[in-house]
Design a protein around this motif. Structure first.
Motif, mmCIF file in Angstrom:
data_model
loop_
_atom_site.group_PDB
_atom_site.id
_atom_site.type_symbol
_atom_site.label_atom_id
_atom_site.label_comp_id
_atom_site.label_asym_id
_atom_site.label_seq_id
_atom_site.Cartn_x
_atom_site.Cartn_y
_atom_site.Cartn_z
ATOM 1 N N HIS A 159 0.867 -1.172 0.000
ATOM 2 C CA HIS A 159 0.000 0.000 0.000
ATOM 3 C C HIS A 159 0.903 1.220 0.000
ATOM 4 O O HIS A 159 2.070 1.131 0.384
ATOM 5 C CB HIS A 159 -0.884 -0.032 1.257
ATOM 6 C CG HIS A 159 -1.980 0.975 1.306
ATOM 7 N ND1 HIS A 159 -1.768 2.289 1.661
ATOM 8 C CD2 HIS A 159 -3.316 0.856 1.077
ATOM 9 C CE1 HIS A 159 -2.917 2.938 1.638
ATOM 10 N NE2 HIS A 159 -3.881 2.090 1.281
ATOM 11 N N ARG A 160 0.398 2.355 -0.434
ATOM 12 C CA ARG A 160 1.231 3.556 -0.412
ATOM 13 C C ARG A 160 1.666 3.916 1.008
ATOM 14 O O ARG A 160 2.649 4.636 1.197
ATOM 15 C CB ARG A 160 0.489 4.736 -1.040
ATOM 16 C CG ARG A 160 -0.737 5.205 -0.266
ATOM 17 C CD ARG A 160 -1.360 6.408 -0.916
ATOM 18 N NE ARG A 160 -2.477 6.929 -0.120
ATOM 19 C CZ ARG A 160 -3.179 8.009 -0.431
ATOM 20 N NH1 ARG A 160 -2.873 8.679 -1.535
ATOM 21 N NH2 ARG A 160 -4.172 8.408 0.335
ATOM 22 N N SER A 161 0.953 3.380 1.990
ATOM 23 C CA SER A 161 1.263 3.703 3.380
ATOM 24 C C SER A 161 1.847 2.550 4.184
ATOM 25 O O SER A 161 2.125 2.704 5.378
ATOM 26 C CB SER A 161 -0.011 4.197 4.098
ATOM 27 O OG SER A 161 -0.514 5.358 3.501
ATOM 28 N N TYR A 162 2.050 1.384 3.538
ATOM 29 C CA TYR A 162 2.503 0.220 4.313
ATOM 30 C C TYR A 162 3.531 -0.645 3.578
ATOM 31 O O TYR A 162 3.387 -0.935 2.385
ATOM 32 C CB TYR A 162 1.323 -0.683 4.684
ATOM 33 C CG TYR A 162 0.338 -0.070 5.631
ATOM 34 C CD1 TYR A 162 0.561 -0.083 7.013
ATOM 35 C CD2 TYR A 162 -0.828 0.534 5.155
ATOM 36 C CE1 TYR A 162 -0.358 0.485 7.884
ATOM 37 C CE2 TYR A 162 -1.747 1.106 6.028
ATOM 38 C CZ TYR A 162 -1.496 1.075 7.389
ATOM 39 O OH TYR A 162 -2.406 1.648 8.259
ATOM 40 N N ILE A 163 4.549 -1.057 4.322
ATOM 41 C CA ILE A 163 5.469 -2.112 3.927
ATOM 42 C C ILE A 163 5.383 -3.172 5.019
ATOM 43 O O ILE A 163 5.399 -2.856 6.206
ATOM 44 C CB ILE A 163 6.919 -1.607 3.821
ATOM 45 C CG1 ILE A 163 7.066 -0.629 2.640
ATOM 46 C CG2 ILE A 163 7.900 -2.766 3.644
ATOM 47 C CD1 ILE A 163 8.450 0.017 2.552
ATOM 48 N N VAL A 164 5.275 -4.450 4.629
ATOM 49 C CA VAL A 164 5.128 -5.496 5.637
ATOM 50 C C VAL A 164 6.271 -6.508 5.550
ATOM 51 O O VAL A 164 6.896 -6.687 4.498
ATOM 52 C CB VAL A 164 3.777 -6.236 5.506
ATOM 53 C CG1 VAL A 164 2.615 -5.266 5.584
ATOM 54 C CG2 VAL A 164 3.726 -7.043 4.219
ATOM 55 N N ASN A 165 6.513 -7.150 6.677
ATOM 56 C CA ASN A 165 7.474 -8.240 6.749
ATOM 57 C C ASN A 165 6.768 -9.517 6.312
ATOM 58 O O ASN A 165 5.783 -9.941 6.923
ATOM 59 C CB ASN A 165 7.984 -8.378 8.188
ATOM 60 C CG ASN A 165 9.094 -9.399 8.324
ATOM 61 O OD1 ASN A 165 9.135 -10.385 7.615
ATOM 62 N ND2 ASN A 165 9.998 -9.162 9.263
#
Length: 223
Positions: free
Chosen positions: A183-189
């Motif tokens: 998402h433009r607002s999220y990076i996840v592991n």
């Protein structure tokens, strides 16, 4: 694509696991066996990445069968008896599934197969500046990273760290094997992802939205 087989003396249990496997495009079912001895014949001629292995079987217990397979083949034990869990993990099983097995729990288990392949050394870390302080954060400890205006927030298990930088610039410095932009607002592991529900990623008890522009990439990469 990971090649897998199912070994269980109960037909209903095999059928359920077969249904779950067919839902995932990164798993290829190479066989489903009632008798573990029949599965041994296949293992002699073909490399198998993962075995869904019932523990309590009449001819040969799954825990004994696990000692006969190649070391590189991963095992997810399945059983209706919770008392076998410790014994299963002593054999270095990838996971242990207690019957009746839900698809959500099944998905969490098989995702460990992908995480195991791209595992980042636990010692690998990044240095993050927060105000006047510097924090050394292990990459494996980061659950997800959230954009907050001109800042990013690192969400760890028991704390948050805010840093003055953009998500876009941070994304370039993170290893693709471990992190993915959703998402433009999220990076996840990737290693903390346990499921996908609609347009939301499930990370243990946290729900992260997946935007339309990232959805196809997220689904093909993680599932």
């Amino acid at each position: 694509m990971y090649k897998c087989i199912i070994i269980d003396d109960e037909e209903l249990a095999r059928t359920l696991l077969e249904t779950y496997v067919k839902k995932l495009d990164f798993l290829e079912l190479k066989g489903s066996f009632e008798n573990p001895l029949d599965a041994l014949k296949l293992l002699k001629t073909e490399h198998i990445d993962l075995i869904f292995l019932d523990i309590q079987m009449p001819d040969l217990k799954g825990t004994d069968f696990a000692k006969l397979i190649p070391a590189e083949t991963k095992v997810i034990f399945t059983t209706a008896y919770s008392e076998y869990a410790i014994q299963g993990f002593e054999l270095n099983a990838l996971d242990y599934l207690l019957k009746p097995i839900t698809f959500e729990r099944f998905l969490k288990a098989v995702n460990k197969l992908k995480a195991d392949v791209v595992e980042i050394p636990k010692s690998e870390s990044i240095t993050v500046k927060s105000g006047y302080d510097l924090h050394k954060i292990k990459l494996a400890d980061i659950n997800y990273i959230e954009s907050d205006s001109e800042y990013v927030v690192f969400h760890l298990d028991n704390r948050k760290i805010m840093s003055y930088q953009t998500l876009k610039s941070l994304e370039k410095s993170l290893p693709e094997a471990l992190f993915i932009r959703v998402h433009r607002s999220y990076i996840v592991n990737k290693q903390h992802v346990t499921g996908l529900k609609g347009r939301d990623l499930i990370l243990d008890t946290v729900t992260i939205p997946v935007s339309d522009s990232y959805y196809d990439t997220v689904k093909s990469t993680l599932f």
